[in-house]
Design a protein around this motif. Structure first.
Motif, PDB file in Angstrom:
ATOM      1  N   LEU A  56       0.827  -1.207   0.000  1.00  0.00           N
ATOM      2  CA  LEU A  56       0.000   0.000   0.000  1.00  0.00           C
ATOM      3  C   LEU A  56       0.863   1.259   0.000  1.00  0.00           C
ATOM      4  O   LEU A  56       0.538   2.249  -0.671  1.00  0.00           O
ATOM      5  CB  LEU A  56      -0.929  -0.007   1.212  1.00  0.00           C
ATOM      6  CG  LEU A  56      -2.019  -1.077   1.229  1.00  0.00           C
ATOM      7  CD1 LEU A  56      -2.826  -1.004   2.519  1.00  0.00           C
ATOM      8  CD2 LEU A  56      -2.938  -0.938   0.025  1.00  0.00           C
ATOM      9  N   LEU A  57       1.957   1.227   0.755  1.00  0.00           N
ATOM     10  CA  LEU A  57       2.861   2.376   0.764  1.00  0.00           C
ATOM     11  C   LEU A  57       3.457   2.607  -0.620  1.00  0.00           C
ATOM     12  O   LEU A  57       3.545   3.754  -1.088  1.00  0.00           O
ATOM     13  CB  LEU A  57       3.973   2.160   1.789  1.00  0.00           C
ATOM     14  CG  LEU A  57       5.042   3.264   1.852  1.00  0.00           C
ATOM     15  CD1 LEU A  57       4.418   4.587   2.280  1.00  0.00           C
ATOM     16  CD2 LEU A  57       6.173   2.872   2.797  1.00  0.00           C
ATOM     17  N   ALA A  58       3.864   1.523  -1.285  1.00  0.00           N
ATOM     18  CA  ALA A  58       4.432   1.659  -2.627  1.00  0.00           C
ATOM     19  C   ALA A  58       3.402   2.230  -3.597  1.00  0.00           C
ATOM     20  O   ALA A  58       3.722   3.094  -4.428  1.00  0.00           O
ATOM     21  CB  ALA A  58       4.931   0.301  -3.122  1.00  0.00           C
ATOM     22  N   GLY A  59       2.152   1.758  -3.491  1.00  0.00           N
ATOM     23  CA  GLY A  59       1.105   2.289  -4.360  1.00  0.00           C
ATOM     24  C   GLY A  59       0.840   3.759  -4.103  1.00  0.00           C
ATOM     25  O   GLY A  59       0.690   4.555  -5.044  1.00  0.00           O
ATOM     26  N   ALA A  60       0.782   4.137  -2.818  1.00  0.00           N
ATOM     27  CA  ALA A  60       0.557   5.543  -2.477  1.00  0.00           C
ATOM     28  C   ALA A  60       1.713   6.410  -2.966  1.00  0.00           C
ATOM     29  O   ALA A  60       1.507   7.524  -3.470  1.00  0.00           O
ATOM     30  CB  ALA A  60       0.379   5.692  -0.970  1.00  0.00           C
ATOM     31  N   ALA A  61       2.945   5.900  -2.820  1.00  0.00           N
ATOM     32  CA  ALA A  61       4.110   6.656  -3.282  1.00  0.00           C
ATOM     33  C   ALA A  61       4.085   6.827  -4.798  1.00  0.00           C
ATOM     34  O   ALA A  61       4.432   7.895  -5.323  1.00  0.00           O
ATOM     35  CB  ALA A  61       5.392   5.950  -2.849  1.00  0.00           C
ATOM     36  N   ALA A  62       3.653   5.767  -5.514  1.00  0.00           N
ATOM     37  CA  ALA A  62       3.581   5.857  -6.974  1.00  0.00           C
ATOM     38  C   ALA A  62       2.587   6.932  -7.403  1.00  0.00           C
ATOM     39  O   ALA A  62       2.859   7.727  -8.309  1.00  0.00           O
ATOM     40  CB  ALA A  62       3.193   4.501  -7.561  1.00  0.00           C
ATOM     41  N   ILE A  63       1.423   6.963  -6.741  1.00  0.00           N
ATOM     42  CA  ILE A  63       0.422   7.982  -7.074  1.00  0.00           C
ATOM     43  C   ILE A  63       0.956   9.375  -6.765  1.00  0.00           C
ATOM     44  O   ILE A  63       0.832  10.307  -7.573  1.00  0.00           O
ATOM     45  CB  ILE A  63      -0.884   7.715  -6.303  1.00  0.00           C
ATOM     46  CG1 ILE A  63      -1.532   6.418  -6.800  1.00  0.00           C
ATOM     47  CG2 ILE A  63      -1.852   8.882  -6.454  1.00  0.00           C
ATOM     48  CD1 ILE A  63      -2.750   6.002  -6.008  1.00  0.00           C
ATOM     49  N   PHE A  64       1.560   9.528  -5.588  1.00  0.00           N
ATOM     50  CA  PHE A  64       2.083  10.841  -5.193  1.00  0.00           C
ATOM     51  C   PHE A  64       3.143  11.334  -6.172  1.00  0.00           C
ATOM     52  O   PHE A  64       3.109  12.480  -6.630  1.00  0.00           O
ATOM     53  CB  PHE A  64       2.659  10.762  -3.782  1.00  0.00           C
ATOM     54  CG  PHE A  64       3.332  12.031  -3.338  1.00  0.00           C
ATOM     55  CD1 PHE A  64       2.585  13.087  -2.841  1.00  0.00           C
ATOM     56  CD2 PHE A  64       4.710  12.167  -3.432  1.00  0.00           C
ATOM     57  CE1 PHE A  64       3.201  14.265  -2.447  1.00  0.00           C
ATOM     58  CE2 PHE A  64       5.336  13.338  -3.041  1.00  0.00           C
ATOM     59  CZ  PHE A  64       4.578  14.390  -2.543  1.00  0.00           C
ATOM     60  N   LEU A  65       4.087  10.462  -6.511  1.00  0.00           N
ATOM     61  CA  LEU A  65       5.173  10.870  -7.399  1.00  0.00           C
ATOM     62  C   LEU A  65       4.659  11.168  -8.804  1.00  0.00           C
ATOM     63  O   LEU A  65       5.135  12.102  -9.466  1.00  0.00           O
ATOM     64  CB  LEU A  65       6.246   9.780  -7.440  1.00  0.00           C
ATOM     65  CG  LEU A  65       7.012   9.564  -6.131  1.00  0.00           C
ATOM     66  CD1 LEU A  65       7.951   8.376  -6.255  1.00  0.00           C
ATOM     67  CD2 LEU A  65       7.783  10.823  -5.747  1.00  0.00           C
ATOM     68  N   PHE A  66       3.680  10.393  -9.257  1.00  0.00           N
ATOM     69  CA  PHE A  66       3.127  10.626 -10.588  1.00  0.00           C
ATOM     70  C   PHE A  66       2.415  11.973 -10.654  1.00  0.00           C
ATOM     71  O   PHE A  66       2.613  12.757 -11.591  1.00  0.00           O
ATOM     72  CB  PHE A  66       2.166   9.496 -10.947  1.00  0.00           C
ATOM     73  CG  PHE A  66       1.617   9.587 -12.344  1.00  0.00           C
ATOM     74  CD1 PHE A  66       2.382   9.216 -13.434  1.00  0.00           C
ATOM     75  CD2 PHE A  66       0.329  10.053 -12.566  1.00  0.00           C
ATOM     76  CE1 PHE A  66       1.879   9.303 -14.727  1.00  0.00           C
ATOM     77  CE2 PHE A  66      -0.183  10.147 -13.847  1.00  0.00           C
ATOM     78  CZ  PHE A  66       0.592   9.771 -14.932  1.00  0.00           C
ATOM     79  N   VAL A  67       1.584  12.260  -9.647  1.00  0.00           N
ATOM     80  CA  VAL A  67       0.876  13.540  -9.621  1.00  0.00           C
ATOM     81  C   VAL A  67       1.868  14.696  -9.477  1.00  0.00           C
ATOM     82  O   VAL A  67       1.725  15.745 -10.118  1.00  0.00           O
ATOM     83  CB  VAL A  67      -0.165  13.558  -8.487  1.00  0.00           C
ATOM     84  CG1 VAL A  67      -0.780  14.939  -8.327  1.00  0.00           C
ATOM     85  CG2 VAL A  67      -1.259  12.528  -8.757  1.00  0.00           C
ATOM     86  N   ALA A  68       2.898  14.509  -8.632  1.00  0.00           N
ATOM     87  CA  ALA A  68       3.911  15.556  -8.487  1.00  0.00           C
ATOM     88  C   ALA A  68       4.629  15.796  -9.812  1.00  0.00           C
ATOM     89  O   ALA A  68       4.945  16.945 -10.166  1.00  0.00           O
ATOM     90  CB  ALA A  68       4.909  15.159  -7.404  1.00  0.00           C
ATOM     91  N   ALA A  69       4.894  14.719 -10.564  1.00  0.00           N
ATOM     92  CA  ALA A  69       5.543  14.875 -11.868  1.00  0.00           C
ATOM     93  C   ALA A  69       4.642  15.635 -12.840  1.00  0.00           C
ATOM     94  O   ALA A  69       5.122  16.460 -13.638  1.00  0.00           O
ATOM     95  CB  ALA A  69       5.897  13.502 -12.435  1.00  0.00           C
ATOM     96  N   LEU A  70       3.330  15.371 -12.786  1.00  0.00           N
ATOM     97  CA  LEU A  70       2.402  16.106 -13.648  1.00  0.00           C
ATOM     98  C   LEU A  70       2.404  17.596 -13.314  1.00  0.00           C
ATOM     99  O   LEU A  70       2.355  18.453 -14.204  1.00  0.00           O
ATOM    100  CB  LEU A  70       0.990  15.540 -13.497  1.00  0.00           C
ATOM    101  CG  LEU A  70       0.745  14.130 -14.042  1.00  0.00           C
ATOM    102  CD1 LEU A  70      -0.709  13.743 -13.837  1.00  0.00           C
ATOM    103  CD2 LEU A  70       1.114  14.038 -15.517  1.00  0.00           C
ATOM    104  N   ILE A  71       2.440  17.894 -12.021  1.00  0.00           N
ATOM    105  CA  ILE A  71       2.474  19.300 -11.611  1.00  0.00           C
ATOM    106  C   ILE A  71       3.751  19.971 -12.113  1.00  0.00           C
ATOM    107  O   ILE A  71       3.723  21.087 -12.650  1.00  0.00           O
ATOM    108  CB  ILE A  71       2.361  19.405 -10.079  1.00  0.00           C
ATOM    109  CG1 ILE A  71       0.985  18.910  -9.613  1.00  0.00           C
ATOM    110  CG2 ILE A  71       2.592  20.838  -9.611  1.00  0.00           C
ATOM    111  CD1 ILE A  71       0.841  18.822  -8.115  1.00  0.00           C
ATOM    112  N   ALA A  72       4.879  19.276 -11.941  1.00  0.00           N
ATOM    113  CA  ALA A  72       6.146  19.841 -12.408  1.00  0.00           C
ATOM    114  C   ALA A  72       6.135  20.035 -13.920  1.00  0.00           C
ATOM    115  O   ALA A  72       6.628  21.049 -14.441  1.00  0.00           O
ATOM    116  CB  ALA A  72       7.296  18.924 -11.993  1.00  0.00           C
ATOM    117  N   LEU A  73       5.548  19.066 -14.644  1.00  0.00           N
ATOM    118  CA  LEU A  73       5.464  19.178 -16.099  1.00  0.00           C
ATOM    119  C   LEU A  73       4.611  20.372 -16.507  1.00  0.00           C
ATOM    120  O   LEU A  73       4.942  21.112 -17.440  1.00  0.00           O
ATOM    121  CB  LEU A  73       4.884  17.886 -16.682  1.00  0.00           C
ATOM    122  CG  LEU A  73       4.687  17.844 -18.202  1.00  0.00           C
ATOM    123  CD1 LEU A  73       6.035  17.970 -18.906  1.00  0.00           C
ATOM    124  CD2 LEU A  73       3.991  16.548 -18.611  1.00  0.00           C
TER     125      LEU A  73
END
Length: 236
Positions: A56-73
């Motif tokens: 669950l932690l890995a899944g939450a981290a994947a979502i967080f990092l993906f959304v953060a990458a979208l924001i940075a993009l």
């Protein structure tokens, strides 16, 4: 076109990146006391729960990092070049929902493995909660009652029949199994098992009054000879 603009969505991005990672790190560090840590398992059920936690932690981290990458993009693109529908719906929603659906399916499969099922060498004990102590009885030692000390054999499954005489309490030995409520007038069954002899801390995990913080107990897992000695009454 969405009623909210992408610029409004991105307006919170800087705060998310600035405070999100430090806050997440603090939350992870908050549960590092090993005696009450669910990520330091000492039994089969706790091992399954620990694996589920990390997934669950890995899944939450994947979502967080993906959304953060979208924001940075989005920050790097000039205004007007970002298609809001594709950016928010297909990327910002589709990916998190896919990950969450996969985590839900995994959690359901893992949950089935935690159900108490018939097995050889099963030991059954009773746990009775009250404000503010725990009393334990043993099918293999009729009439024997211990207070705030639960004795079990190491390496054997133990079904704990949990109830309460006053209010709702929570029975939890983090290194051996998950949490289960102790409900007045009702018996809940929890399967626990310790891989090796030792002492394992347990606690009342349900807030229910002023003595809640001190509503604790200890599980003592015996080797085979120690368990026989306990059943003979040679262990306090």
């Amino acid at each position: 076109m969405f009623t909210f603009g992408l610029d409004h969505f991105l307006g919170h991005g800087r705060s998310l990146l600035r405070w999100g990672l430090p806050a997440s790190t603090l939350l992870l560090l908050a549960g590092c006391e090993e005696s009450l840590s669910a990520v330091h398992p000492a039994g089969p059920a706790a091992q399954v729960i620990s694996q589920l936690w990390w997934v669950l932690l890995a899944g939450a981290a994947a979502i967080f990092l993906f959304v953060a990458a979208l924001i940075a993009l989005a920050w790097r693109r000039p205004p007007g070049e970002t298609e809001e529908r594709r950016f928010v719906v297909w990327l910002g929603l589709a990916f998190p929902m896919t990950v969450l659906a996969a985590l839900l399916a995994y959690g359901l499969v893992v949950g089935e493995r935690l159900l108490p099922r018939a097995t050889p060498d099963l030991v059954r004990v009773q746990a009775e909660a009250r404000q503010w102590d725990w009393r334990f009885g043993y099918d293999d030692a009729p009439g024997r009652v211990t207070e705030n000390l639960l004795h079990i054999p190491a390496g054997r499954p133990v079904d704990v029949a949990i109830t309460s005489v006053d209010v709702v309490h929570g029975f939890w030995v983090p290194r051996l199994a998950g949490k289960l409520d102790a409900v007045p007038g009702h018996v809940n069954l929890l399967r626990i098992e310790a891989d090796s002899p030792g002492r394992y801390e347990g606690l009342g995990s349900e807030f229910n009054g002023a003595g809640y913080r001190d509503h604790r107990f200890t599980v003592i897992a015996h080797d085979a000879e120690g368990w026989r000695a306990f059943l003979r009454g040679e262990t306090p």
